[in-house]
Design a protein around this motif. Sequence first.
Motif, PDB file in Angstrom:
ATOM      1  N   LEU A 314       0.740  -1.236   0.072  1.00  0.00           N
ATOM      2  CA  LEU A 314       0.073  -0.016   0.027  1.00  0.00           C
ATOM      3  C   LEU A 314       0.909   1.161   0.148  1.00  0.00           C
ATOM      4  O   LEU A 314       0.268   2.275  -0.576  1.00  0.00           O
ATOM      5  N   CYS A 315       2.098   1.119   0.603  1.00  0.00           N
ATOM      6  CA  CYS A 315       2.983   2.414   0.770  1.00  0.00           C
ATOM      7  C   CYS A 315       4.218   1.997   0.302  1.00  0.00           C
ATOM      8  O   CYS A 315       5.140   1.832   0.987  1.00  0.00           O
ATOM      9  N   ALA A 316       4.509   1.945  -1.126  1.00  0.00           N
ATOM     10  CA  ALA A 316       5.530   1.076  -1.553  1.00  0.00           C
ATOM     11  C   ALA A 316       6.951   1.590  -1.754  1.00  0.00           C
ATOM     12  O   ALA A 316       7.846   1.008  -1.970  1.00  0.00           O
ATOM     13  N   GLY A 317       6.736   3.186  -1.921  1.00  0.00           N
ATOM     14  CA  GLY A 317       8.137   3.938  -2.200  1.00  0.00           C
ATOM     15  C   GLY A 317       8.915   3.879  -1.157  1.00  0.00           C
ATOM     16  O   GLY A 317       8.718   3.908   0.005  1.00  0.00           O
ATOM     17  N   PRO A 318      10.299   3.659  -1.925  1.00  0.00           N
ATOM     18  CA  PRO A 318      10.652   3.606  -3.112  1.00  0.00           C
ATOM     19  C   PRO A 318      10.663   2.257  -3.616  1.00  0.00           C
ATOM     20  O   PRO A 318      11.208   1.933  -4.464  1.00  0.00           O
ATOM     21  N   GLY A 319      10.352   1.406  -2.845  1.00  0.00           N
ATOM     22  CA  GLY A 319      10.049  -0.091  -3.799  1.00  0.00           C
ATOM     23  C   GLY A 319      11.001  -1.139  -3.279  1.00  0.00           C
ATOM     24  O   GLY A 319      10.973  -2.236  -3.908  1.00  0.00           O
ATOM     25  N   GLY A 320      11.566  -1.079  -2.090  1.00  0.00           N
ATOM     26  CA  GLY A 320      12.494  -1.950  -1.492  1.00  0.00           C
ATOM     27  C   GLY A 320      11.722  -3.357  -1.233  1.00  0.00           C
ATOM     28  O   GLY A 320      12.012  -4.331  -1.609  1.00  0.00           O
ATOM     29  N   LYS A 321      10.914  -2.994  -0.185  1.00  0.00           N
ATOM     30  CA  LYS A 321       9.964  -4.410   0.071  1.00  0.00           C
ATOM     31  C   LYS A 321       9.171  -4.769  -1.032  1.00  0.00           C
ATOM     32  O   LYS A 321       8.921  -6.089  -1.252  1.00  0.00           O
ATOM     33  N   GLU A 340       1.641   3.804  -4.198  1.00  0.00           N
ATOM     34  CA  GLU A 340       2.518   4.823  -3.505  1.00  0.00           C
ATOM     35  C   GLU A 340       1.849   6.270  -3.770  1.00  0.00           C
ATOM     36  O   GLU A 340       1.413   6.723  -4.851  1.00  0.00           O
ATOM     37  N   SER A 341       1.482   7.251  -2.968  1.00  0.00           N
ATOM     38  CA  SER A 341       1.078   8.417  -2.908  1.00  0.00           C
ATOM     39  C   SER A 341       1.890   9.575  -3.784  1.00  0.00           C
ATOM     40  O   SER A 341       1.163  10.438  -4.284  1.00  0.00           O
ATOM     41  N   ARG A 345       8.173   9.129  -6.132  1.00  0.00           N
ATOM     42  CA  ARG A 345       8.652   7.766  -5.478  1.00  0.00           C
ATOM     43  C   ARG A 345       7.759   6.472  -6.135  1.00  0.00           C
ATOM     44  O   ARG A 345       8.182   5.435  -5.990  1.00  0.00           O
ATOM     45  N   ASP A 367      -3.485   8.172  -3.037  1.00  0.00           N
ATOM     46  CA  ASP A 367      -3.515   8.018  -1.457  1.00  0.00           C
ATOM     47  C   ASP A 367      -3.967   6.461  -1.193  1.00  0.00           C
ATOM     48  O   ASP A 367      -5.187   6.152  -1.400  1.00  0.00           O
ATOM     49  N   GLY A 368      -3.227   6.087  -0.382  1.00  0.00           N
ATOM     50  CA  GLY A 368      -3.410   4.571   0.289  1.00  0.00           C
ATOM     51  C   GLY A 368      -4.893   4.767   0.941  1.00  0.00           C
ATOM     52  O   GLY A 368      -5.617   3.789   0.938  1.00  0.00           O
ATOM     53  N   ASP A 404       3.513  -0.574   4.984  1.00  0.00           N
ATOM     54  CA  ASP A 404       4.847  -0.100   5.456  1.00  0.00           C
ATOM     55  C   ASP A 404       4.643   1.237   5.810  1.00  0.00           C
ATOM     56  O   ASP A 404       5.147   2.099   4.812  1.00  0.00           O
ATOM     57  N   ALA A 405       4.243   1.583   6.897  1.00  0.00           N
ATOM     58  CA  ALA A 405       3.522   2.904   6.925  1.00  0.00           C
ATOM     59  C   ALA A 405       4.629   4.057   7.206  1.00  0.00           C
ATOM     60  O   ALA A 405       5.497   3.941   7.725  1.00  0.00           O
ATOM     61  N   PRO A 406       4.220   5.298   6.657  1.00  0.00           N
ATOM     62  CA  PRO A 406       5.076   6.317   6.827  1.00  0.00           C
ATOM     63  C   PRO A 406       5.005   6.619   8.302  1.00  0.00           C
ATOM     64  O   PRO A 406       4.356   6.727   8.994  1.00  0.00           O
TER      65      PRO A 406
HETATM   66  C1  SAM Z   1       8.196   3.661   5.196  1.00  0.00           C
HETATM   67  S1  SAM Z   1       8.020   4.146   3.555  1.00  0.00           S
HETATM   68  C2  SAM Z   1       7.899   2.803   2.732  1.00  0.00           C
HETATM   69  C3  SAM Z   1       9.072   2.125   2.205  1.00  0.00           C
HETATM   70  C4  SAM Z   1       8.890   0.971   1.308  1.00  0.00           C
HETATM   71  N1  SAM Z   1       7.956  -0.110   1.676  1.00  0.00           N
HETATM   72  C5  SAM Z   1      10.323   0.185   0.955  1.00  0.00           C
HETATM   73  O1  SAM Z   1      10.531  -0.910   1.530  1.00  0.00           O
HETATM   74  O2  SAM Z   1      10.993   0.773   0.188  1.00  0.00           O
HETATM   75  C6  SAM Z   1       6.572   4.853   3.335  1.00  0.00           C
HETATM   76  C7  SAM Z   1       5.885   5.347   2.187  1.00  0.00           C
HETATM   77  O3  SAM Z   1       4.503   5.647   2.281  1.00  0.00           O
HETATM   78  C8  SAM Z   1       4.255   6.760   1.289  1.00  0.00           C
HETATM   79  N2  SAM Z   1       2.808   7.461   1.951  1.00  0.00           N
HETATM   80  C9  SAM Z   1       2.882   8.684   2.722  1.00  0.00           C
HETATM   81  N3  SAM Z   1       1.644   8.762   2.719  1.00  0.00           N
HETATM   82  C10 SAM Z   1       0.959   7.841   1.985  1.00  0.00           C
HETATM   83  C11 SAM Z   1      -0.235   7.714   1.559  1.00  0.00           C
HETATM   84  N4  SAM Z   1      -1.606   8.397   2.042  1.00  0.00           N
HETATM   85  N5  SAM Z   1      -0.776   6.714   0.719  1.00  0.00           N
HETATM   86  C12 SAM Z   1       0.169   5.953   0.290  1.00  0.00           C
HETATM   87  N6  SAM Z   1       1.616   5.892   0.725  1.00  0.00           N
HETATM   88  C13 SAM Z   1       1.947   7.058   1.307  1.00  0.00           C
HETATM   89  C14 SAM Z   1       5.543   7.751   1.659  1.00  0.00           C
HETATM   90  O4  SAM Z   1       5.537   8.527   0.473  1.00  0.00           O
HETATM   91  C15 SAM Z   1       6.647   6.526   1.613  1.00  0.00           C
HETATM   92  O5  SAM Z   1       7.166   6.386   0.254  1.00  0.00           O
END
Ligand code: SAM
Length: 540
Positions: A314-321, A340-341, A345, A367-368, A404-406
């Motif tokens: 759901l919150c994938a940026g930058p994409g590691g996981k 990713e929002s 990213r 937006d997730g 993987d929450a912000p």
């Molecule tokens: C902890 S990082 C994720 C790291 C990612 N899982 C990885 O392993 O590379 C959290 C991500 O959530 C994104 N984010 C923030 N608010 C969001 C939202 N409302 N919906 C979706 N993604 C969101 C951020 O931009 C950030 O890229």
Amino acid sequence: MSDNFNRRGQRNENSGGRNSRRNAQGRERNRKSQGRRDFSASVPSARRRVADPDRLVAFEVMQAVDNQDSYANLVLPQTIRKHRLDRRDAAFATELAYGTLRERGTYDAILSRCLDRPLEKTDPKILNALRLGAHQILGMRVPNHAALNQTVGLARGVIGAGPSTMVNAVLRRVSEKSREEWMDELTADLTDDIKRMSIEESHPVWIVRAFRQALAAHGRVPTEIQDLLAADNESPSVHLVALPGIGDLGEALDNDAVPGQLVEGSAVYSHGDLGRLESVRSGRVRAQDVGSQLVARALAGVGIEGSDQAWLDLCAGPGGKAALMGALAVERNAELVANESAKHRADLVSHALEPLPKSAFTVMTGDGRKIRENIMDADLPENIGLAVEAFGEDGDVFDRVMVDAPCSGLGALRRRPEARWRKKPGDVADLLPLQLELTQAAISVTRPGGVVAYVTCSPHPAETQNILLDVLDGGEVELLDTAAAVRSVALPGVLEGDADPGTAVPGVEPAEGQEAATTVQLWPHVHGTDAMFMALLRKK
Ligand SMILES: C[S@@+](CC[C@H](N)C(=O)[O-])C[C@H]1O[C@@H](n2cnc3c(N)ncnc32)[C@H](O)[C@@H]1O
């Protein structure tokens, strides 16, 4: 750790190679041939007037961090390139900049005893030069005379002759005591352990306090705090992951990487520029903290009943996981939606997923919290599209979902040397509503029996256990034995005994078929990972 680095991960200036500017005894080589002279540390007025390039790089990084809110890990490589440092000097500049930024709290406490005015009233450029000098004297094995001489040269070159005299006087006072003597002096009258550790291990008081609470909340002994803070001050090892079925670690292992101790398919690389490995350049092998590898594998590996073809990050940026989950999904004939929002990213996620077959994933920007609406409109891979039809208007299509929450990122302070000074207690509180809403949105698109992983790179109880309790209050999910799921993807025996990362959550009953209801908290000082939290939740 290489022989050329000391206890704190810094280079000993005592291993000069043929082209080094330092000789085998760690002394700066005479630079007459470059039209400059080195003078004794006792003659400040006669010292070099130009800044040594590696110290200048460190200084410019400190200034950029202060004045432009730059991230040291982004600005450092650019500055190294600008000054054309060779590999050896680049390593020195890196240790000098990162070490000084990390240990700023300790050095500021010492400098405040050596300056005749408050730190806040000291010119920020002078203060940064002093911090760099203090780190060379107290944190690196640079001989005192070289540290003084070079830092005075730096101050003279970038600030002016007047300030350089003051830098000389202050650093002389710093060099009069060893680090241990300074610590004894600074902490002698302190009765508050938190303040003492804040100075000794260079962390803001509020973070020391939060970590101590976090250790207790996650079932560890609060006295571990000193080890935890010390681990934050070490440069983290570079962990590699070979994308399952796509990459392999052969090239890395042939180039001095060693197999990882925590999870299969991982390695530890400490031999310089990763870019020289073709497998890394191609994205088939990636740099990824082994804690991130563990949680991604645990979500992919936990047992579920019924369909297992639609996965969501759901919150994938930058994409590691996402890259690791996507590769595991391919092996299992499942497909991944990576959301990713932030557009830039989301582009990084697309790049991270490039080594995967195109048909195996979709990247969405949105937006997730609105994922349910958005997936109904999205052009999804065929099997996920079919599942959407099957579930009609409900949109609860996914079998495995990663949130993987912000978060505050307090669990990864060792990666961002300046981060601990930038973060504020309010950063934690600000993100709590978003963390809860994202998890609720994830649950809303998970099919009954499917699993959601709530993950943070922070051990702070507010964004870990409290969010979990709020989510469980909603009554739609039950907590699984997360520790068992994580142990089952770790190498045998490594997460046992003192390294058991599991905590039972008081008042929460085990779900059907589960031994216990647990969460997992990984720690840098125990597991050598970022301090990552995970709770696996099954939708009722
Ligand atoms: C902890 S990082 C994720 C790291 C990612 N899982 C990885 O392993 O590379 C959290 C991500 O959530 C994104 N984010 C923030 N608010 C969001 C939202 N409302 N919906 C979706 N993604 C969101 C951020 O931009 C950030 O890229």
